[in-house]
Structure formats: C-alpha cells, structure tokens
Design a protein around this motif. Structure first.
Motif, PDB file in Angstrom:
ATOM      1  N   GLY A 156       0.865  -1.340  -0.198  1.00 36.99           N
ATOM      2  CA  GLY A 156       0.544  -0.312   0.059  1.00 36.99           C
ATOM      3  C   GLY A 156       0.766   1.593  -0.218  1.00 36.99           C
ATOM      4  N   TYR A 157       2.370   1.095   0.211  1.00 36.63           N
ATOM      5  CA  TYR A 157       3.163   2.321   0.378  1.00 36.63           C
ATOM      6  C   TYR A 157       4.343   2.642  -0.515  1.00 36.63           C
ATOM      7  CZ  TYR A 157      -0.065   2.405   4.919  1.00 36.63           C
ATOM      8  OH  TYR A 157      -1.015   2.413   5.597  1.00 36.63           O
ATOM      9  N   ASP A 158       4.564   1.098  -1.165  1.00 41.21           N
ATOM     10  CA  ASP A 158       6.070   1.472  -2.007  1.00 41.21           C
ATOM     11  C   ASP A 158       5.307   1.743  -3.556  1.00 41.21           C
ATOM     12  OD1 ASP A 158       4.215  -1.066  -1.889  1.00 41.21           O
ATOM     13  OD2 ASP A 158       6.000  -1.410  -3.076  1.00 41.21           O
ATOM     14  N   PRO A 159       6.514   2.867  -4.065  1.00 38.54           N
ATOM     15  CA  PRO A 159       6.501   2.849  -5.730  1.00 38.54           C
ATOM     16  C   PRO A 159       6.886   1.457  -6.372  1.00 38.54           C
ATOM     17  CG  PRO A 159       8.716   3.749  -4.776  1.00 38.54           C
ATOM     18  CD  PRO A 159       6.919   3.486  -4.038  1.00 38.54           C
ATOM     19  N   PHE A 160       6.021   1.557  -7.878  1.00 42.02           N
ATOM     20  CA  PHE A 160       6.187   0.071  -8.362  1.00 42.02           C
ATOM     21  C   PHE A 160       5.963   0.816 -10.036  1.00 42.02           C
ATOM     22  CE2 PHE A 160       1.654  -0.084  -6.850  1.00 42.02           C
ATOM     23  CZ  PHE A 160       1.330  -0.366  -7.600  1.00 42.02           C
ATOM     24  N   SER A 161       6.391  -0.259 -10.406  1.00 44.08           N
ATOM     25  CA  SER A 161       6.547  -0.318 -12.248  1.00 44.08           C
ATOM     26  C   SER A 161       5.867  -1.392 -12.891  1.00 44.08           C
ATOM     27  CB  SER A 161       6.951   0.019 -12.463  1.00 44.08           C
ATOM     28  OG  SER A 161       8.128   1.762 -12.188  1.00 44.08           O
TER      29      SER A 161
END
Length: 835
Positions: A156-161
């Motif tokens: 819920g809190y981390d950047p991802f791609s």
C-alpha cells in the motif's frame, strides 16, 4: 459553412465535451464531494493540474507523461474487472473515500475499485521501452491493457512499475484499466497504519486505491533502474551504485557533481558496481544548513550517452556515541544534537492520505521548522517521495515508522505469532520502504513497530533492518514492549513527559508525549473531539507546553537524546495538534513555541495559589525559576516594565484578573501567566493543600487531606476535583473484614460545586479485579443552598478484603440552568470512613 454544417459542427463539439474517454467530460464541472473542512489549497486542485510535479526527485528524467486527472471508475465485486458502465469519475490520485476524489465512498472487503482511461504513447517514443509507474496504491493493484492482465502488485505504500513495451507501441492508444482491492483493517496480513473501516479515536478514515501519482516514462533498452548513494563524512567520500536493466560489460557509468566551491567531481566505473569518489572539503548536510550536492549519472556505450538521470545527495552521518558525561547519545555528524520534533501523521481533511498539492505537502514541513523543531517522526505512514525531497531540501530529520499490521501485543505479553503470509507481506513492504528511501539524507532512523501494534519476531526484525541498512539507527519498538534490541530504548508517556533510565549501549528517547488539546471553532472535523488534555484558552495551553518542555530539557541534561511531541495537526476527532486539521490556524504563538523548542526562553512566572475562589483576603505569591524581575497587573491588562514590580507576597480582597510577566535585564520576556480570582459572598470549602491536576485524573490514586492509604478522614477538610471524576483505591495493610464505608459530598452552587451523578463502591483482593457492592445516584438541586450529604454503603459479606475502590462520576460542565453555565464544575469529597 452553411447553417446545416454549422449545427453539425456544434453537435460534434458538444459530443466531444461529453466524451467519457480519458476522463475528460467533467474537466470544468468537477468539484470536491461533501467537503467537511477546506484547506488553503483545496480550491487550487483541478483535474488539469493535480499533482503535476515530477514524482521522483532523486532520479529525474526530462521526458514523462502525468496520468493524474479524471478517470472513469466503478466499485465492483472482488475479481470482477469488466466495467459495463462507469459509475462516475474519480480524480486520481486521491483516495476514493476522500472529498477531493470527487466520489467519497467506502469500499467493502468483498469489493474492489476499477479505474479506466485511455493512454496514448507519443510517436517520438519509438524504439524506447514504456514504463507505467505508480507512486503508491493501497493495497493489491492489478493492471490491464485492453483487458489483458499485465501484472499485480501487493503493497500500500511503495512505488512500483510495470513495463508496457510488449503491449503498446509508440503512436498507439489503448485502454488502461487498474483494479485495486484494499482490505484495510479487515484483513490480517497487510500493513495499513491507522486506517480502519470504522474510524474513531486515534484511528482514521481509510485511503483505498490509487493515492499517489501515476505516470508514464520512456526509457532506452539499457536504462538506470535505481541508484544507491552512501556517504562517509569520516573519509570524505561518496559511493554510488547504479542498478541497470539490460546492461552489458561494454557499458560504463559516469558520475559528476559540483562541490560547494563549484569544482566538478568526476567518477567512472562498471555498471551495477559501486563507484567511490573523494569529496574535497565536504560541506555537511544538517537541519541548520541542508546543503545538497547536485548529481548526474549517465550510462555510456561506444562513446555515446544512452541514459541519463539527475539526482542529489547530502553528506551526513548518524550513529551512537558517548558524550563527555558518559551517556550513550544519538550523534549527528559526530556531535550530540538533541532531536526534538512532532509526531507527523500526514492526514488531510480534503485528501485523507493525499495532500491536496505539493505546496501543502511542503507547508507542514515549513511550519515544523518555523516552530523550532529539527526533527519529525513520520507515524505509521510512508509518504510520497516528494515529501522526503522537501525534508532533504528544507532540512528536517526524519524518524520513519513502518505502517503497522493488525494485532496488538499487550503490556508484558510475548510477541505475536502471525501467519507466514503476514510475515512475508510485512517484510516485503518493510524492504521496499528502506530500499526506495535509502538515499534521503533526512531519514536517520527506522521504526519497525509502534506500541506493540503487529509486533513479532523482534530480534529477527531488528537484524533484518540492520542488514538492509547498516548506516541508520533502528528503533525497534517505539513505546511499550521494548525487547532490548536495536539502537534505541523508546518510551511513550502521556500527557506529561518522562524518560527511561539511561543505558550503556543504547540511546534513550521519549517517542511520544504531550497531546495538549485545544479545539478551534469552525476548524474542526466534528464537534465531538478530544485531546489528552483539553484547554479552554491558549494562554493556559502555552504555559503548560512550556512546563512540559522545561521537564524535557531537564531530561536532556541527564541522558535523554530526543523527544517527540504529539502532534503536528488535529486529525478527525483529535484536537491535540499544533495546527488545526485544515492547516488554517497555528494554535500557539509561533515565536513563543520556537523559543521553547530551541530552549531560548525565560520561564513563565508561576502564580500561587492554584485555588481561584476565595472568601477571606487571599495571599498571592508569584515565582520565577531564574529570579528575573516579575511585573504584574490585577485588572487583566498586559503587564510590562511600567507595571507593578513584584517584591513579595501580597493579598487581594476583591475579584481580580492577575497577569504576570518576567523580564530580564536585557529585555528578554517570558510568556504571560494569568489567573482569575473570584470572591464569593458565601464562604467556600478550602483545600488542605494547593490544588494540583496530578490528583484529578480518573483512575489514578487520589490524595484526600494530604494522606494516602489511611482509613478515616474526618478533620473537616475537603478535596476538589475540577471537571474530572473521582477515583480512589484504598489499600489496607492486610486483608480485613469490612463492614461499611461512608463518604461525604458537598453541593455549593455559588462555588460551582455539585453532587456526583453516581457513586460506586467496589472491593477486591488483588487490586486488579473489583466486585461492585453498591452504588448511589444523586439529584442536582436547582437552588443555591449549600448541602452536605453523607452516603453509607453496608458491605453484607463476611470475606476479608485488602482493597476498596470508590468512584464518583461528576458533571464536567455547570448545567444550563445555572448562572455559571458552560464553566467547569467541581466535585468535593471529605470524611471517607471505612469500618
């Protein structure tokens, strides 16, 4: 153009304006939904400009497309992604529960949010890979292109791609669909912080779905995926590791940055390997001087640059060292720096988890600095990378909490034993928190657990974090269940400050205290609000704030390394913020708070007695710790050097509003302390000793007539409890048979003293579990006659008992029918006899 063609042209324009694709039909008519409180930035939010800043300041490229704005949405059953008809439009990146989303709806555990829009890839992105970035989406996010699943991310809190290169080409337009399922606190395995499905007290409204920027970025076939920057001020070096995708051994990495004198520093090396560069005469980063080195990193192949990113770094160090008195302290840049900051929870009344604008995000940090703090504790929430950029840029130290999962460790209980799925999810998001924020010089401490929430495998988690990041401190458990691991021993104490005993190998800190509450009319989320201590005027609150910090500074002199005050802003039902929830009011005087927080103030005079009502002439004394001159007035006017100089105890014979100030010889002034003394024609019961709030809190042991634990009080003296219930536990020296207990109460409406609503008496063998043996209800009399009533409880039991509990519930406010309506009411008790 003839009339028929013109009408057709208008029709086409009209249809275009009503177009639902790409979230365009409501660009001009969009507005927040059911706005409870408006911040100064709410009105600046539009679908065209929502969070338009580059979202990744520590690894910038020039070419990108922001996908924030209006998307079609529907709340559908879990696992269903087909959106036959959009239920409306949502403004990304605001949580669906927020006003700024334009939706403000809750999502059930069996439902998910489906977002939909078209994306078009520019023709000049040909021969490049296309990355779809999410800065954060809570909690399980699945991406589809033209109905085909690209992948799923949990967290819920981390950047991802996601790499879209095999699914969309330059010049193409396709449908992008994003499905997000958020179990919030109803799951048992996902970090969720203070989000709960039924918010109340210290738990708040959920922020489901996309809540940070979504964006597209073109990159070459070989590109820089991430940087890892480590500085060493003792050796004056910076080491930079470049993680690349699709790299080969023929490629090189070059690094360049300018020092404070403008001199260019260069370094070269292999991809995916650390490159260490000497920093001549390094300028250190600190809260007072947050100097940042601008950094450029490039990948070269056959003499050509194939990828380039801009970044920055700060030279700084944090560790534990002994000070000159032998205390183990938190050292910053090889010096002891007392760290003082607020508990920063990062909630907004219009956007919940998401600040309305980047300026708003920056504002909280600016106010924190303006109030004299040098640190903040980011509480069970991970912010956007722009937040930490502003912390780096403006100069504020950050203690970063890991958002908690479900489950609490009770005081004295062992760690939780969660499921393997729970552990896996926690460690995955913990890893992401550390690795994606590793390069921020502002972050100096990781806090895995708060107050036992979700606490498990304490020793293992400490080692886990230390291996991921040996350069920062680990505060395993802020508050409550310390396991003796990590770098920090952290306690919480409300409302007044306290400190743990100093330790040999760990620094001791006060991780939470304070919570002084002051509700500001027209700036509250709800009229039902609370604080750890509530005040009716800011003067009293500010003086108490100073009193608390006078204790903090005393602790700092005796081994305490840091203190965290609760809190930056009001949040929903909490009104214990330094600012209101809408950020429109900084409650206490900024200059005064800055002076207190930087230990640059004169102690406020103390006016005695605490008793505010009198019948006979009342003796007044005024004290000041440093013995600076004190000036006072009795008519409520602001005192200054032309006012009466205090030269000893004096008496007042009529109602007075005393105001006092201390002024040093060099003109430095303290806060003004004030007290209104009211004379009554009818004699009022007196205290045996000066009134102190220490003895008013329900549930604490109480003092009656200055005695503790004795059995009979019958000397005619009374103890008062202002706007607080009475709670007393009597401890017998040994188990005894108790026949009766008798208690005296008084009602004197001239003095705003009332009988209790209810009195309950109970008995216990162990002092923990009490058995009720009787209760008495009282009536409030509407006349002004003074009454004394004695209530007797017979104990018809033959057992012996060691503990007797007395609880008297009072009214907190003078009733509406009384001339003093709205003021705080008093409860007076005397002659408690146990036989």
């Amino acid at each position: 153009m003839n009339n028929q063609q013109f009408i057709l042209f208008l029709f086409i324009i009209f249809c275009s304006a009503c177009q639902t694709k790409n979230g365009s039909q409501n660009l001009d008519t969009w507005q927040p939904k059911q706005l409870t409180l408006e911040t100064p930035w709410t009105h600046l939010v539009t679908p065209q400009n929502v969070h338009a800043e580059y979202p990744r300041p520590q690894m910038k490229r020039t070419n990108w497309i922001n996908l924030n704005g209006l998307w079609d949405y529907a709340i559908l059953p879990k696992f269903q992604t087909k959106m036959d008809t959009a239920q409306g439009q949502i403004l990304v990146p605001f949580p669906i529960e927020s006003s700024l989303s334009g939706v403000k709806k809750s999502v059930g555990i069996q439902e998910q949010i489906v977002y939909q829009r078209e994306i078009s890839i520019p023709k000049d992105w040909v021969n490049q890979r296309v990355l779809l970035h999410f800065e954060a989406s809570d909690w399980e996010t699945t991406v589809l292109i033209d109905g085909q699943s690209i992948g799923t991310h949990q967290g819920g809190y981390d950047p991802f791609s996601f790499d879209l290169s095999d699914h969309i080409q330059a010049g193409e337009t396709k449908e992008l669909k994003v499905a997000v399922w958020d179990p919030s606190d109803l799951g048992h395995f996902n970090p969720r912080g203070k989000q709960v499905s039924n918010p109340s007290g210290i738990y708040y409204t959920p922020s489901s779905g996309i809540w940070q920027t979504v964006w597209l970025e073109p990159v070459p076939m070989t590109y820089i995926e991430s940087l890892k920057i480590e500085t060493n001020i003792d050796e004056s070096t910076v080491s930079i590791s470049t993680k690349t995708q699709n790299g080969n051994n023929d490629q090189l990495v070059s690094i360049e940055f300018k020092d404070q004198n403008g001199k260019l520093n260069l370094g070269k090396g292999s991809i995916n390997q650390p490159i260490t560069i000497k920093v001549n005469d390094p300028k250190l980063w600190s809260p007072k001087d947050p100097f940042l080195y601008d950094l450029t990193v490039k990948i070269h192949e056959k003499g050509e640059t194939i990828d380039e990113v801009k970044s920055y770094f700060g030279m700084r160090k944090v560790d534990l060292q002994k000070d000159d008195r032998g205390f183990t302290r938190i050292f910053f840049n090889n010096k002891f720096l007392f760290q003082n900051g607020p508990l920063d929870q990062g909630f907004w009344p219009d956007g919940l988890y998401t600040a309305p604008t980047d300026e708003a995000l920056r504002y909280d940090i600016e106010v924190t600095k303006k109030l004299g703090f040098n640190m903040l504790r980011k509480h069970v929430k991970i912010e956007s990378r722009r937040f930490y950029y502003w912390c780096d840029k403006l100069g504020i130290l950050v203690w970063q909490d890991m958002p908690n999962t479900n489950g609490n460790v009770n005081v004295g209980a062992p760690d939780l034993t969660p499921s393997s799925q729970h552990i896996q999810n926690f460690e995955q998001e913990l890893t992401q928190m550390i690795t994606t924020h590793y390069n921020h010089p502002s972050i100096i401490m990781w806090v895995p657990f708060n107050e036992g929430w979700g606490q498990h495998r304490s020793a293992g988690i400490t080692d886990f974090v230390k291996k991921l990041d040996p350069t920062r401190l680990v505060n395993l458990a802020s508050g409550w269940e310390d396991r003796g691991t990590g770098d920090i021993f952290d306690i919480h104490n409300y409302p007044a400050p306290n400190m743990p005993p100093p330790e040999e190998n760990r620094a001791v800190v006060l991780g939470e205290f304070g919570g002084l509450g002051y509700p500001v009319e027209n700036h509250m989320w709800t009229q039902l609000n609370w604080g750890y201590r509530k005040f009716e005027n800011l003067q009293e609150m500010t003086v108490e704030y100073e009193n608390y910090y006078s204790q903090v500074w005393s602790f700092a002199d005796n081994g305490l390394s840091a203190a965290v005050y609760t809190q930056t802003t009001d949040i929903e039902t909490e009104t214990n913020g330094l600012m209101t929830y809408d950020r429109k009011v900084i409650k206490m005087n900024e200059k005064v708070v800055h002076a207190i927080n930087t230990r640059n103030y004169l102690t406020t005079p103390t006016i005695l007695p605490y008793e505010k009502h009198f019948h006979e002439p009342l003796a007044i004394s005024i004290r000041q710790a440093a013995n600076h001159p004190i000036y006072y007035t009795l008519d409520g006017s602001i005192p200054n050097q032309n006012s009466t100089l205090y030269d000893g105890v004096f008496s007042i014979e009529k109602s007075s509003h005393l105001q006092a100030i201390s002024i040093s010889k060099d003109g430095k002034q303290s806060q003004i302390s004030g007290r209104k003394f009211q004379k009554f024609n009818q004699k009022r019961p007196n205290y045996q000793f000066e009134y102190s709030r220490k003895y008013t809190a329900g549930g604490d042991f109480a003092l009656i007539d200055g005695k503790y634990g004795t059995q009979i009080f019958s000397d005619g003296k009374w103890q008062g409890f202002e706007a607080n219930p009475l709670s007393i536990i009597f401890e017998k020296k040994e188990d005894q048979e108790i026949n009766s207990i008798e208690i005296g109460f008084i009602q004197s409406q001239y003095a705003w003293i009332f009988f209790p609503v209810k009195v309950i008496v109970s008995i216990s063998n162990d002092g923990k579990f009490f058995t009720e043996i009787g209760q008495k209800d009282f009536e409030l009399f509407s006349d002004t006659e003074t009454k004394i009533e004695r209530v007797k409880f017979d104990i018809n039991r033959k057992e012996t008992y060691k503990y007797i509990g007395v609880n008297a519930v009072n009214i907190s406010k003078v009733p509406d029918w009384h001339p003093g309506a709205g003021n705080r009411a008093w409860l007076f008790v005397d002659e408690i006899s146990i036989k």
